[in-house]
Design a protein around this motif. Structure first.
Motif, PDB file in Angstrom:
ATOM      1  N   SER A 222     -23.408 -11.424 -10.174  1.00 61.80           N
ATOM      2  CA  SER A 222     -23.622 -10.067 -10.676  1.00 61.80           C
ATOM      3  C   SER A 222     -24.526 -10.135 -11.903  1.00 61.80           C
ATOM      4  O   SER A 222     -24.197 -10.794 -12.894  1.00 61.80           O
ATOM      5  N   ARG A 223     -25.653  -9.474 -11.815  1.00 61.19           N
ATOM      6  CA  ARG A 223     -26.646  -9.522 -12.896  1.00 61.19           C
ATOM      7  C   ARG A 223     -26.221  -8.556 -14.014  1.00 61.19           C
ATOM      8  O   ARG A 223     -26.344  -7.344 -13.897  1.00 61.19           O
ATOM      9  N   GLU A 224     -25.722  -9.130 -15.111  1.00 63.95           N
ATOM     10  CA  GLU A 224     -25.147  -8.332 -16.187  1.00 63.95           C
ATOM     11  C   GLU A 224     -26.089  -8.258 -17.381  1.00 63.95           C
ATOM     12  O   GLU A 224     -26.516  -9.283 -17.927  1.00 63.95           O
ATOM     13  N   GLU A 225     -26.406  -7.027 -17.806  1.00 63.93           N
ATOM     14  CA  GLU A 225     -27.291  -6.856 -18.951  1.00 63.93           C
ATOM     15  C   GLU A 225     -26.711  -7.535 -20.197  1.00 63.93           C
ATOM     16  O   GLU A 225     -25.507  -7.635 -20.351  1.00 63.93           O
ATOM     17  N   ASP A 226     -27.593  -7.997 -21.040  1.00 62.29           N
ATOM     18  CA  ASP A 226     -27.263  -8.675 -22.308  1.00 62.29           C
ATOM     19  C   ASP A 226     -26.746 -10.102 -22.123  1.00 62.29           C
ATOM     20  O   ASP A 226     -26.417 -10.773 -23.109  1.00 62.29           O
ATOM     21  N   THR A 227     -26.640 -10.580 -20.871  1.00 69.51           N
ATOM     22  CA  THR A 227     -26.358 -11.998 -20.662  1.00 69.51           C
ATOM     23  C   THR A 227     -27.680 -12.725 -20.456  1.00 69.51           C
ATOM     24  O   THR A 227     -28.673 -12.130 -20.029  1.00 69.51           O
ATOM     25  N   LYS A 228     -27.699 -14.011 -20.744  1.00 69.83           N
ATOM     26  CA  LYS A 228     -28.949 -14.770 -20.668  1.00 69.83           C
ATOM     27  C   LYS A 228     -29.529 -14.792 -19.255  1.00 69.83           C
ATOM     28  O   LYS A 228     -30.745 -14.717 -19.067  1.00 69.83           O
ATOM     29  N   SER A 229     -28.658 -14.897 -18.256  1.00 74.45           N
ATOM     30  CA  SER A 229     -29.170 -15.039 -16.888  1.00 74.45           C
ATOM     31  C   SER A 229     -29.764 -13.736 -16.347  1.00 74.45           C
ATOM     32  O   SER A 229     -30.430 -13.739 -15.309  1.00 74.45           O
ATOM     33  N   TYR A 230     -29.545 -12.641 -17.052  1.00 77.87           N
ATOM     34  CA  TYR A 230     -30.122 -11.364 -16.612  1.00 77.87           C
ATOM     35  C   TYR A 230     -31.641 -11.453 -16.532  1.00 77.87           C
ATOM     36  O   TYR A 230     -32.269 -10.867 -15.650  1.00 77.87           O
ATOM     37  N   ASP A 231     -32.232 -12.220 -17.455  1.00 81.82           N
ATOM     38  CA  ASP A 231     -33.695 -12.326 -17.519  1.00 81.82           C
ATOM     39  C   ASP A 231     -34.232 -13.567 -16.823  1.00 81.82           C
ATOM     40  O   ASP A 231     -35.432 -13.854 -16.919  1.00 81.82           O
ATOM     41  N   PHE A 232     -33.360 -14.313 -16.145  1.00 79.57           N
ATOM     42  CA  PHE A 232     -33.842 -15.508 -15.463  1.00 79.57           C
ATOM     43  C   PHE A 232     -34.778 -15.137 -14.308  1.00 79.57           C
ATOM     44  O   PHE A 232     -34.597 -14.102 -13.653  1.00 79.57           O
ATOM     45  N   ASP A 233     -35.745 -16.015 -14.074  1.00 74.85           N
ATOM     46  CA  ASP A 233     -36.603 -15.863 -12.905  1.00 74.85           C
ATOM     47  C   ASP A 233     -35.824 -16.234 -11.642  1.00 74.85           C
ATOM     48  O   ASP A 233     -34.716 -16.772 -11.706  1.00 74.85           O
ATOM     49  N   ASN A 234     -36.440 -15.978 -10.498  1.00 80.77           N
ATOM     50  CA  ASN A 234     -35.880 -16.386  -9.202  1.00 80.77           C
ATOM     51  C   ASN A 234     -34.513 -15.772  -8.924  1.00 80.77           C
ATOM     52  O   ASN A 234     -33.570 -16.452  -8.497  1.00 80.77           O
ATOM     53  N   GLN A 235     -34.378 -14.464  -9.204  1.00 80.92           N
ATOM     54  CA  GLN A 235     -33.161 -13.754  -8.811  1.00 80.92           C
ATOM     55  C   GLN A 235     -33.055 -13.774  -7.282  1.00 80.92           C
ATOM     56  O   GLN A 235     -34.043 -13.660  -6.571  1.00 80.92           O
ATOM     57  N   ILE A 236     -31.846 -13.925  -6.783  1.00 80.29           N
ATOM     58  CA  ILE A 236     -31.611 -14.075  -5.347  1.00 80.29           C
ATOM     59  C   ILE A 236     -31.374 -12.703  -4.699  1.00 80.29           C
ATOM     60  O   ILE A 236     -30.674 -11.854  -5.264  1.00 80.29           O
ATOM     61  N   GLU A 237     -31.926 -12.497  -3.520  1.00 84.22           N
ATOM     62  CA  GLU A 237     -31.730 -11.246  -2.804  1.00 84.22           C
ATOM     63  C   GLU A 237     -30.262 -11.067  -2.415  1.00 84.22           C
ATOM     64  O   GLU A 237     -29.563 -12.032  -2.115  1.00 84.22           O
ATOM     65  N   GLU A 238     -29.825  -9.809  -2.400  1.00 85.52           N
ATOM     66  CA  GLU A 238     -28.423  -9.508  -2.093  1.00 85.52           C
ATOM     67  C   GLU A 238     -28.020 -10.026  -0.715  1.00 85.52           C
ATOM     68  O   GLU A 238     -26.913 -10.541  -0.541  1.00 85.52           O
ATOM     69  N   LYS A 239     -28.896  -9.885   0.270  1.00 85.48           N
ATOM     70  CA  LYS A 239     -28.528 -10.317   1.622  1.00 85.48           C
ATOM     71  C   LYS A 239     -28.335 -11.831   1.680  1.00 85.48           C
ATOM     72  O   LYS A 239     -27.487 -12.331   2.432  1.00 85.48           O
ATOM     73  N   VAL A 240     -29.080 -12.568   0.861  1.00 83.92           N
ATOM     74  CA  VAL A 240     -28.913 -14.027   0.804  1.00 83.92           C
ATOM     75  C   VAL A 240     -27.592 -14.366   0.117  1.00 83.92           C
ATOM     76  O   VAL A 240     -26.838 -15.240   0.575  1.00 83.92           O
ATOM     77  N   LYS A 241     -27.300 -13.659  -0.975  1.00 81.27           N
ATOM     78  CA  LYS A 241     -26.027 -13.870  -1.675  1.00 81.27           C
ATOM     79  C   LYS A 241     -24.847 -13.654  -0.723  1.00 81.27           C
ATOM     80  O   LYS A 241     -23.906 -14.457  -0.661  1.00 81.27           O
ATOM     81  N   LYS A 242     -24.898 -12.546   0.012  1.00 88.27           N
ATOM     82  CA  LYS A 242     -23.781 -12.205   0.898  1.00 88.27           C
ATOM     83  C   LYS A 242     -23.631 -13.206   2.037  1.00 88.27           C
ATOM     84  O   LYS A 242     -22.519 -13.546   2.437  1.00 88.27           O
ATOM     85  N   ALA A 243     -24.762 -13.688   2.561  1.00 85.08           N
ATOM     86  CA  ALA A 243     -24.703 -14.686   3.633  1.00 85.08           C
ATOM     87  C   ALA A 243     -24.073 -15.977   3.120  1.00 85.08           C
ATOM     88  O   ALA A 243     -23.260 -16.609   3.815  1.00 85.08           O
ATOM     89  N   ARG A 244     -24.451 -16.384   1.911  1.00 84.03           N
ATOM     90  CA  ARG A 244     -23.877 -17.598   1.329  1.00 84.03           C
ATOM     91  C   ARG A 244     -22.385 -17.415   1.039  1.00 84.03           C
ATOM     92  O   ARG A 244     -21.585 -18.338   1.249  1.00 84.03           O
TER      93      ARG A 244
END
Length: 432
Positions: free
Chosen positions: A323-345
């Motif tokens: 879950s991409r949460e504002e104000d956390t460091k990973s919010y601004d990370f590159d290479n965010q994963i598509e939702e359909k890929v997340k759900k398949a995994r």
């Protein structure tokens, strides 16, 4: 005045809700379960991830439509106070966590016809769980600063509660008839590391709690992997009343992803830890939590995680899509994963765990489980047991058993396992 409270989120938040209920009771409010009969409704919110935030908002909207006094507390308010005040003017009072010490004063803003006094106290709670089981909160906040996590933003940095206060909290629970003590915090194994006035740690605290003989079982939740000492493992292996239940959220197994998450330890460390626990505590129950779809998680990273869980074979496993949460460091990370890929995994992980769980449960047929009766289903005429196998947060499977004689909730019994499915065990009472 009549008051009702809705508690959302985790067990740590539930303890806060129980303190609020006690505060209201001490100020002579009548606590009711029916929102329609309440004059005031408290909603203690969660604000950890997007799904929990949405649940909190939906609950607020539901209860503000009843034309009652609505007071909203908890993590969502701590995190988004200004936005909530602007977007939800129908709420009578927003009370962030930082204002809990001033609860009496703040509540006077919306409760004009009576004087309020006192404060929230961990040793004064109205237990909302089963009367024989309760949570013991030993610290607040977290300093691990995982890049995906908003807890430090909401609850602040880690700080242990004074050991004497924790023991007093436990003694108060003993007086209420609690038999099962569930020790919790954001970072349970870190307990005592910040106390400078005297020397204590989680092992020292557990030894003191074990001196309270009325507790049939003491269970730990939320153990950070690299803080689990050999001494703790040995204590959990030898003390019968200290449940051999290792709840260790690892989040991932790829060393690359763990580093990006700012998690200490790597894949090799985790494997060694779980092998050590299995060796020293043969009857250990292993539970973990994972995040799939973290930014930059490649197919290779995911396959490492998949292979890891098939090697370790956790008894219980839960997973979340990132879950991409504002104000956390990973919010601004590159290479965010598509939702359909997340759900398949996610689906692939949970299907693997289902097979693991079923195979492990099959091997439990014939085992004798000693524990507490936690419920009775009148329609099916079966009881539910909590042993070392399952925690009280309804995440693990159930132990369902039959008895020819009537039993009471909280009664200690022995059950022989005779059947299983993917997540549950089935058995028969063999001894009261």
């Amino acid at each position: 005045m009549k008051v009702g409270l809705i508690s959302l989120g985790c067990a740590k938040n539930l303890v806060d809700s129980e303190m609020i209920l006690s505060f209201l009771d001490r100020n002579e409010f009548e606590i009711v379960n029916d929102a329609n009969s309440a004059d005031i409704i408290f909603i203690n919110t969660c604000g950890f991830i997007e799904a929990s935030k949405q649940e909190s908002i939906n609950t607020i909207l539901e209860f503000t439509s009843l034309n009652k006094i609505v007071v909203v507390t908890g993590c969502l308010v701590e995190r988004y106070l200004e936005d909530l005040e602007k977007e939800l003017p129908e709420v009578d009072l927003f009370l962030p966590i930082r204002e809990y010490p001033n609860m009496a004063l703040r509540l006077q803003e919306v409760i004009k016809n009576k004087s309020l006094n006192g404060h929230l106290d961990l040793s004064k709670r109205i237990i909302s769980t089963r009367p024989f089981s309760a949570y013991l909160k030993i610290s607040e906040g977290c300093s691990n600063c995982c890049t995906y996590c908003a807890i430090p933003l909401i609850r602040g940095s880690f700080h242990s509660f004074d050991k004497h206060e924790v023991i007093n909290q436990a003694l108060a629970l003993k007086e209420k008839g609690v038999k099962e003590l569930v020790v919790i915090s954001q970072d349970t194994t870190k307990y005592g590391s910040d106390i400078k006035e005297y020397k204590t740690d989680i092992v020292d605290l557990l030894k003191s709690l074990l001196e309270i003989k009325e507790f049939e079982y003491i269970r730990l939740l939320y153990l950070y992997p690299d803080e689990i000492s050999d001494e703790l493992i040995e204590l959990m292996g030898k003390e019968e009343r200290l449940t051999p239940y290792f709840d260790i959220p690892i989040q991932h197994a790829s060393s690359k992803v763990l580093k990006a998450m700012n998690r200490r330890g790597d894949k090799e460390f985790l494997l060694n830890l779980f092998n050590k626990i299995k060796e020293k505590v043969p009857n250990a129950i292993l539970r973990t939590t994972l995040i799939v779809g973290f930014p930059g998680e490649s197919e290779e990273d995911f396959n490492e995680l998949y292979d890891f869980i098939n090697e370790v074979k956790f008894d219980h496993l839960g997973a979340f899509t990132y879950s991409r949460e504002e104000d956390t460091k990973s919010y601004d990370f590159d290479n965010q994963i598509e939702e359909k890929v997340k759900k398949a995994r996610y689906r692939k992980i949970m299907m693997a765990q289902k097979k693991i769980s079923r195979a492990k449960n099959k091997n439990r047929v014939g085992e004798i489980h000693i524990g507490l009766v936690i419920d009775y289903d009148y329609l099916k005429n079966v009881y539910y047991l909590r042993s070392h196998f399952n925690a009280p947060d309804d995440i693990d499977g159930s132990i369902i058993f039959k008895s020819e004689i009537p039993l009471e909730e909280g009664q200690k019994v022995k059950v022989k396992i005779t059947g299983y499915d993917s997540y549950n065990l089935y058995g028969d009472l063999i001894e009261k």
